[in-house]
Design a protein around this motif. Structure first.
Motif, PDB file in Angstrom:
ATOM      1  N   ALA A 120     -21.960 -48.351  36.210  1.00 20.89           N
ATOM      2  CA  ALA A 120     -20.772 -48.802  35.464  1.00 20.89           C
ATOM      3  C   ALA A 120     -21.113 -48.142  34.231  1.00 20.89           C
ATOM      4  O   ALA A 120     -22.164 -48.319  33.655  1.00 20.89           O
ATOM      5  CB  ALA A 120     -20.482 -50.244  35.361  1.00 20.89           C
ATOM      6  N   ALA A 121     -20.315 -47.364  33.861  1.00 18.88           N
ATOM      7  CA  ALA A 121     -20.581 -46.816  32.424  1.00 18.88           C
ATOM      8  C   ALA A 121     -20.343 -48.006  31.859  1.00 18.88           C
ATOM      9  O   ALA A 121     -19.140 -48.741  31.962  1.00 18.88           O
ATOM     10  CB  ALA A 121     -19.879 -45.840  32.133  1.00 18.88           C
ATOM     11  N   ALA A 122     -21.244 -48.643  30.971  1.00 20.95           N
ATOM     12  CA  ALA A 122     -21.147 -49.860  30.094  1.00 20.95           C
ATOM     13  C   ALA A 122     -19.911 -49.688  29.107  1.00 20.95           C
ATOM     14  O   ALA A 122     -19.943 -48.698  28.447  1.00 20.95           O
ATOM     15  CB  ALA A 122     -22.361 -50.137  29.278  1.00 20.95           C
ATOM     16  N   GLN A 123     -18.897 -50.420  29.540  1.00 20.04           N
ATOM     17  CA  GLN A 123     -17.639 -50.451  28.308  1.00 20.04           C
ATOM     18  C   GLN A 123     -18.230 -50.963  27.179  1.00 20.04           C
ATOM     19  O   GLN A 123     -17.863 -50.399  26.046  1.00 20.04           O
ATOM     20  CB  GLN A 123     -16.739 -51.432  28.974  1.00 20.04           C
ATOM     21  CG  GLN A 123     -15.314 -51.619  27.917  1.00 20.04           C
ATOM     22  CD  GLN A 123     -14.660 -52.756  28.370  1.00 20.04           C
ATOM     23  OE1 GLN A 123     -14.749 -53.043  29.572  1.00 20.04           O
ATOM     24  NE2 GLN A 123     -13.701 -53.120  27.461  1.00 20.04           N
ATOM     25  N   ASP A 124     -18.709 -51.991  26.895  1.00 23.18           N
ATOM     26  CA  ASP A 124     -19.236 -52.438  25.683  1.00 23.18           C
ATOM     27  C   ASP A 124     -20.424 -52.065  25.063  1.00 23.18           C
ATOM     28  O   ASP A 124     -21.323 -51.552  25.786  1.00 23.18           O
ATOM     29  CB  ASP A 124     -19.437 -53.921  25.710  1.00 23.18           C
ATOM     30  CG  ASP A 124     -18.025 -54.861  26.060  1.00 23.18           C
ATOM     31  OD1 ASP A 124     -18.404 -55.678  26.959  1.00 23.18           O
ATOM     32  OD2 ASP A 124     -17.129 -54.230  25.807  1.00 23.18           O
ATOM     33  N   VAL A 125     -20.379 -51.775  23.753  1.00 26.00           N
ATOM     34  CA  VAL A 125     -21.711 -51.072  23.003  1.00 26.00           C
ATOM     35  C   VAL A 125     -22.793 -52.128  22.911  1.00 26.00           C
ATOM     36  O   VAL A 125     -22.514 -53.149  22.386  1.00 26.00           O
ATOM     37  CB  VAL A 125     -21.152 -50.501  21.635  1.00 26.00           C
ATOM     38  CG1 VAL A 125     -22.354 -49.871  21.017  1.00 26.00           C
ATOM     39  CG2 VAL A 125     -19.940 -49.926  21.692  1.00 26.00           C
ATOM     40  N   VAL A 126     -23.964 -51.767  23.341  1.00 27.91           N
ATOM     41  CA  VAL A 126     -25.023 -52.683  23.021  1.00 27.91           C
ATOM     42  C   VAL A 126     -25.550 -52.341  21.424  1.00 27.91           C
ATOM     43  O   VAL A 126     -25.866 -51.081  21.125  1.00 27.91           O
ATOM     44  CB  VAL A 126     -26.179 -52.184  24.002  1.00 27.91           C
ATOM     45  CG1 VAL A 126     -27.345 -53.030  23.626  1.00 27.91           C
ATOM     46  CG2 VAL A 126     -25.636 -52.427  25.589  1.00 27.91           C
ATOM     47  N   VAL A 127     -25.628 -53.316  20.712  1.00 30.96           N
ATOM     48  CA  VAL A 127     -25.959 -53.021  19.270  1.00 30.96           C
ATOM     49  C   VAL A 127     -27.567 -53.353  19.243  1.00 30.96           C
ATOM     50  O   VAL A 127     -28.105 -54.226  19.639  1.00 30.96           O
ATOM     51  CB  VAL A 127     -25.050 -54.217  18.471  1.00 30.96           C
ATOM     52  CG1 VAL A 127     -25.491 -54.212  16.945  1.00 30.96           C
ATOM     53  CG2 VAL A 127     -23.691 -53.905  18.765  1.00 30.96           C
ATOM     54  N   ASP A 128     -27.974 -52.286  18.333  1.00 28.19           N
ATOM     55  CA  ASP A 128     -29.495 -52.753  18.059  1.00 28.19           C
ATOM     56  C   ASP A 128     -29.410 -53.589  16.892  1.00 28.19           C
ATOM     57  O   ASP A 128     -29.080 -53.342  15.640  1.00 28.19           O
ATOM     58  CB  ASP A 128     -30.020 -51.178  17.563  1.00 28.19           C
ATOM     59  CG  ASP A 128     -31.425 -51.021  17.219  1.00 28.19           C
ATOM     60  OD1 ASP A 128     -32.018 -52.198  17.268  1.00 28.19           O
ATOM     61  OD2 ASP A 128     -31.969 -49.968  16.791  1.00 28.19           O
ATOM     62  N   GLU A 129     -30.028 -54.685  17.193  1.00 31.06           N
ATOM     63  CA  GLU A 129     -30.183 -55.737  16.094  1.00 31.06           C
ATOM     64  C   GLU A 129     -31.018 -55.476  14.900  1.00 31.06           C
ATOM     65  O   GLU A 129     -31.015 -55.984  13.816  1.00 31.06           O
ATOM     66  CB  GLU A 129     -30.467 -57.014  16.888  1.00 31.06           C
ATOM     67  CG  GLU A 129     -29.384 -57.564  17.858  1.00 31.06           C
ATOM     68  CD  GLU A 129     -29.630 -58.722  18.390  1.00 31.06           C
ATOM     69  OE1 GLU A 129     -30.878 -59.718  17.760  1.00 31.06           O
ATOM     70  OE2 GLU A 129     -28.991 -59.428  19.364  1.00 31.06           O
ATOM     71  N   ASP A 130     -31.902 -54.545  15.252  1.00 31.52           N
ATOM     72  CA  ASP A 130     -32.854 -53.982  14.126  1.00 31.52           C
ATOM     73  C   ASP A 130     -32.466 -52.740  13.184  1.00 31.52           C
ATOM     74  O   ASP A 130     -32.979 -52.574  12.153  1.00 31.52           O
ATOM     75  CB  ASP A 130     -34.177 -53.582  14.545  1.00 31.52           C
ATOM     76  CG  ASP A 130     -34.819 -54.670  15.302  1.00 31.52           C
ATOM     77  OD1 ASP A 130     -34.907 -55.931  14.951  1.00 31.52           O
ATOM     78  OD2 ASP A 130     -35.428 -54.590  16.377  1.00 31.52           O
ATOM     79  N   SER A 135     -24.820 -66.592  31.511  1.00 27.17           N
ATOM     80  CA  SER A 135     -24.366 -65.497  32.069  1.00 27.17           C
ATOM     81  C   SER A 135     -25.609 -64.944  33.092  1.00 27.17           C
ATOM     82  O   SER A 135     -26.646 -65.121  32.783  1.00 27.17           O
ATOM     83  CB  SER A 135     -24.054 -64.292  31.332  1.00 27.17           C
ATOM     84  OG  SER A 135     -24.987 -64.040  30.353  1.00 27.17           O
ATOM     85  N   VAL A 136     -25.178 -64.209  34.011  1.00 25.34           N
ATOM     86  CA  VAL A 136     -25.982 -63.761  34.861  1.00 25.34           C
ATOM     87  C   VAL A 136     -25.523 -62.141  35.176  1.00 25.34           C
ATOM     88  O   VAL A 136     -24.343 -61.888  35.015  1.00 25.34           O
ATOM     89  CB  VAL A 136     -26.121 -64.262  36.395  1.00 25.34           C
ATOM     90  CG1 VAL A 136     -27.039 -63.151  37.234  1.00 25.34           C
ATOM     91  CG2 VAL A 136     -26.531 -65.565  36.482  1.00 25.34           C
ATOM     92  N   GLU A 137     -26.437 -61.214  34.690  1.00 23.91           N
ATOM     93  CA  GLU A 137     -25.942 -59.585  34.694  1.00 23.91           C
ATOM     94  C   GLU A 137     -27.010 -58.866  35.600  1.00 23.91           C
ATOM     95  O   GLU A 137     -28.261 -59.272  35.872  1.00 23.91           O
ATOM     96  CB  GLU A 137     -26.082 -59.308  33.225  1.00 23.91           C
ATOM     97  CG  GLU A 137     -25.034 -59.828  32.296  1.00 23.91           C
ATOM     98  CD  GLU A 137     -25.151 -59.183  30.815  1.00 23.91           C
ATOM     99  OE1 GLU A 137     -24.733 -59.636  29.967  1.00 23.91           O
ATOM    100  OE2 GLU A 137     -26.202 -58.277  30.764  1.00 23.91           O
ATOM    101  N   MET A 138     -26.237 -57.816  36.174  1.00 25.28           N
ATOM    102  CA  MET A 138     -27.173 -57.078  36.986  1.00 25.28           C
ATOM    103  C   MET A 138     -26.441 -55.640  36.769  1.00 25.28           C
ATOM    104  O   MET A 138     -25.507 -55.288  36.680  1.00 25.28           O
ATOM    105  CB  MET A 138     -26.787 -57.432  38.680  1.00 25.28           C
ATOM    106  CG  MET A 138     -27.304 -58.746  39.139  1.00 25.28           C
ATOM    107  SD  MET A 138     -26.581 -59.209  40.744  1.00 25.28           S
ATOM    108  CE  MET A 138     -24.996 -59.849  40.485  1.00 25.28           C
ATOM    109  N   GLY A 139     -27.832 -54.858  36.711  1.00 33.05           N
ATOM    110  CA  GLY A 139     -27.460 -53.290  36.651  1.00 33.05           C
ATOM    111  C   GLY A 139     -27.283 -53.107  35.184  1.00 33.05           C
ATOM    112  O   GLY A 139     -27.702 -53.805  34.182  1.00 33.05           O
ATOM    113  N   GLY A 140     -26.562 -52.033  35.004  1.00 34.24           N
ATOM    114  CA  GLY A 140     -26.330 -51.543  33.550  1.00 34.24           C
ATOM    115  C   GLY A 140     -27.471 -50.540  33.144  1.00 34.24           C
ATOM    116  O   GLY A 140     -28.346 -50.680  33.772  1.00 34.24           O
TER     117      GLY A 140
END
Length: 807
Positions: A29-39, A249-254
């Protein structure tokens, strides 16, 4: 009240969820949501996250904000933390032509307006004009939609009609609340806050990988605050907060895997006290004066006890099928129950009290196929299904002129409204040349509305739903009916990008909102009631029903990055032609000689909105950054037809567009720089809202003149980046401003001007109300005898300290 035809609701939920899961796990899955770098540096530190170069998913795919040919504002989680944002309503202070606020006497029901379009009435039967999305799941009802901000990745606000990209068609715009995906490494975060009015809050978030593929995590939040005022009758705090909330939540993959799956649940329990209103006028009988503290109240209604509970489950999956194709499934089930006592008159006596219960349940399924292989064509096709039930129960308890014989007159309303929606939609963007792209989209929506509405009058008690059962003296409405609505709504835009740093665009979109049935309508007022003919179900349905509304929205805009990226701007001009506008309302009425409370929903006519919006940010050097927005809207009714007596009359010149100030604006000056071995953020924000009309009929007691709010924030991140300490101040100048209210004084039906007592009406009042203060030239009540003119206020000055920790 007839039983709901929902015996298969949970079965269908399981079947749809199973179908979505099977579809996801059977393919990738191309990840829909952006993963934010908290740093990463904060948004303000980098000039609002490099302004137009931040990444959003407003068009269901990751792209730079500058590339999106629609008006969209985006706020990162870190930016919201730095500004001390508490809940979703804070976003309205930073977004042009947007109003987000708690609905009148509630703590958690949301009233949302974007560019003049919204919905203030929270009862069943009315669709919302602004779509609220929690992780791409549309929230069908406004109850429990004042979302607390915790564990959030970002919030996006899309202005204008939506429907070719999102599950539910929304006519005014959409607000997307996006939570963070779980990281690949074990993580622990905690934040605690303490401040004025005994504010004490804590949030703990933790997650861990189970193996290389599976991750689990969740958050628990305790949110509490004392009241800004007191209920002088009950001895309780007014405007307090008492909330428990959590997500798991439970997440798999990505993270590079071709399959991503998230199963998520959330729960919120709100036991805050009911919000009591502030009377703007002395009571007519008892002579109770206006209270000095606008957050104090005298309301005496205690049943039902205030209680809001909401929860839901969702399953989202994405599969990268190769060749630029991505399959996506979003399955969700949600439920919420709200019990709330509303004391309209805000007095200890029963003059106009309304206990209410709202029960909502929804099931939705969305399927999409997206195409993006890096070439000149990108697009998606999708299908959406929603099955939603909204159940509203309330009583209108009114003073009676014969308290010994008839101690209470109660009007009972029970309305069960079901909505079933099917839709297919598609949207595509093609590059016509190196610098020009064309986007086109369309949606076909089928809505079915089923209504079961009962309205009865009781004496010596009520319906039994809220305590003692009285004696039925009449049934005004006993109606079961349905209606179908369908519409094709297109969208098109063209973009010209002379360089990657500049985008000129023009767009058109049509919005649509289905019709329905007024749950407070009085079937006994059907047109032929007073004739010799028998009133048919069709005639009652015609009186209770209202038709769909539509809007044609046009926009031109520019988004650009100037001065080597130090300055970023977005400017948009828009025009909207709004037709068949649904205007829900309520008023005092007399049915079969009995005073009661009636719905007055109409398709009033036409309105037009035109305006300009500006958003910008600039890095000034030396660690200083300036950002802000400015919105202007000329919103007016061009036609507003209502019945004055039996004569249709155009009263547009006397009506205003509610919750839509002409001017909105904000400016934030921020400083971000290393201090010692840590990092310091300091910012000050001034926000402004012009004069706001709470309802279509102007009212001198309720309408709020223009005002400005000042907020300030200081956040220091200690060396190592694991601990942050912040001090936040809200409404530092302690401004008092009205956000909503209840007006029930007699008014001219044409102009809305409040009527004054004449010798004739003074004599009539003497026959229906006890001796009171009804002087000639003064106001007189429309419901009850004390007069209802009650308002609710925004929060006073608040200062709080936050401490955050993360591993």
């Amino acid at each position: 009240m007839r039983s709901s035809n929902k015996s298969g609701f949970c079965l269908r939920a399981c079947l749809l969820a199973g179908a979505g899961l099977a579809a996801v796990t059977a393919m990738p899955a191309a990840a829909q949501d952006v993963v934010v770098d908290e740093d990463a540096p904060s948004a303000d530190a980098a000039g609002e996250g490099e302004g137009n170069f931040i990444t959003v998913t407003a068009r269901r795919r990751e792209e730079r904000l500058i590339d999106v040919p629609i008006s969209v504002s985006s706020f990162s989680g870190q930016q919201l933390e730095e500004r001390g944002a508490v809940d979703i309503t804070d976003i309205g202070n930073y977004t042009p032509n947007v109003t987000l606020e708690p609905s009148r006497a509630t703590n958690s029901t949301l009233s949302a307006f974007i560019r003049g379009i919204g919905q203030q009435d929270p009862v069943s039967g009315f669709e919302q004009g602004v779509g609220i999305y929690l992780d791409d799941v549309y929230l069908n009802r406004p109850q429990a939609a004042v979302l607390e901000i915790y564990d959030v990745e970002r919030i996006e606000v899309l202005r204008g009609p939506q429907g070719t990209l999102y599950g539910r068609n929304t006519i005014g715009g959409a607000v997307k609340y996006v939570t963070r995906r779980l990281p690949q490494e074990p993580a622990l975060k905690a934040k605690a806050s303490y401040g004025t009015y005994n504010l004490a809050e804590g949030v703990v978030t933790a997650s861990t990988p189970i193996n290389d593929i599976v991750r689990v995590g969740g958050s628990v939040a305790r949110l509490s605050r004392g009241g800004f005022g007191d209920n002088l009758t009950l001895g309780t705090e007014n405007y307090n907060k008492d909330i428990w909330a959590g997500r798991a939540s439970v997440e798999m993959g990505g993270y590079g895997e071709p399959v991503f799956l998230r199963i998520q649940g959330d729960y919120t329990k709100d036991k805050s006290n009911p919000r009591g209103g502030h009377r703007e006028i002395p009571s007519f009988i008892g002579g109770a004066p206006v209270l000095d503290n606008v957050y104090d109240t005298r309301g005496g209604l205690v049943d039902p006890a205030q209680d809001v509970e909401s929860y839901g489950l969702s399953m989202q999956g994405e599969i990268d099928m190769g060749a630029g194709l991505t399959f996506r499934s979003i399955s969700a089930w949600r439920k919420d129950d709200s019990s709330t006592p509303i004391d309209f008159d805000a007095l200890a006596t029963v003059d106009f009290d309304v206990p209410g219960i709202y029960r909502n349940e929804q099931l939705s399924q969305e399927l999409q196929i997206l195409y993006d292989n890096g070439g000149p064509l990108t697009g998606l096709i999708g299908a959406y299904y929603l099955d939603a039930q909204a159940d509203t129960l309330f009583e209108s308890r009114l003073y009676t002129s014969l308290p010994t014989l008839l101690p209470q007159l109660t009007g009972y309303t029970a309305a069960l409204v079901d909505t079933e929606t099917y839709a297919v939609f598609a949207d595509a963007t093609i590059d016509l040349a190196d610098r020009i792209s064309l986007s086109v989209g369309g949606r076909y929506t089928w809505d079915r509305r089923d209504a079961d509405i009962t309205k009865q009058n009781f004496i010596f008690g009520g319906s039994g739903a809220f305590g003692t059962r009285g004696v039925v003296i009449g049934t005004d409405t006993d109606f079961v009916g349905s209606a179908d609505f369908e519409k094709f709504t297109p969208r098109a835009s063209i973009s010209f990008m002379p360089t990657p740093d500049h985008n000129l665009y023009a767009s058109y979109s049509k919005g649509f909102k289905g019709g329905g049935f007024d749950p407070r309508g009085v079937g006994a007022n059907a047109p032929d009631l007073n004739s010799d003919s028998i009133v048919s179900d069709d005639e009652v349905a015609a009186f209770l029903s209202f038709e769909p509304e539509e809007v044609d929205s046009y926009e031109v805009g520019y988004k650009g990055s100037l001065a080597d990226g130090r300055v970023n701007v977005a400017i948009a001009a828009f025009y909207a032609d709004y037709k068949n506008v649904q205007i829900p309302g309520s008023q005092a009425c007399v049915v079969s000689g009995v005073p009661t409370f009636c719905g007055t929903v109409t398709n009033a006519g036409k309105a037009s909105f035109k305006g300009v919006e500006f958003e910008g940010s600039a890095r000034l050097g030396g660690g200083f950054n300036l950002s802000g927005m400015l919105g202007y809207i000329d919103a007016q009714y061009d036609e507003y037809i209502t019945n004055i007596g039996a004569t249709p009359t155009d009263v547009a010149q006397f009506r205003k567009v509610q919750n839509t100030p002409e001017w909105t604006g904000s400016a934030t000056l921020a400083y971000n720089a290393p201090v010692g071995d840590g990092d310091l953020y300091a910012g000050a924000t001034v926000s402004y809202r012009g004069k706001t009309f709470q309802f279509e009929v102007p009212n001198p007691f309720l309408d709020q003149n223009g005002y400005a709010l000042l907020n300030g924030d200081i956040v220091y991140t200690l060396p190592g980046g694991r601990i942050t300490v912040g001090v936040h101040g809200k409404n530092l100048l302690d401004k008092r401003y009205r956000t909503s209210g209840y007006p029930y004084l007699a008014a001219d039906p044409t102009t809305g001007t409040l009527l004054t007592v004449t010798p004739a009406t003074q004599t009539a009042l003497a026959g229906t109300c006890p001796a009171g203060n009804y002087p000639v030239g003064g106001y007189y009540p429309a419901l009850g005898c004390e007069g209802t003119m009650t308002t609710f206020y925004g929060n006073p000055r608040e200062v709080f300290l936050t401490v955050g920790f993360k591993l």
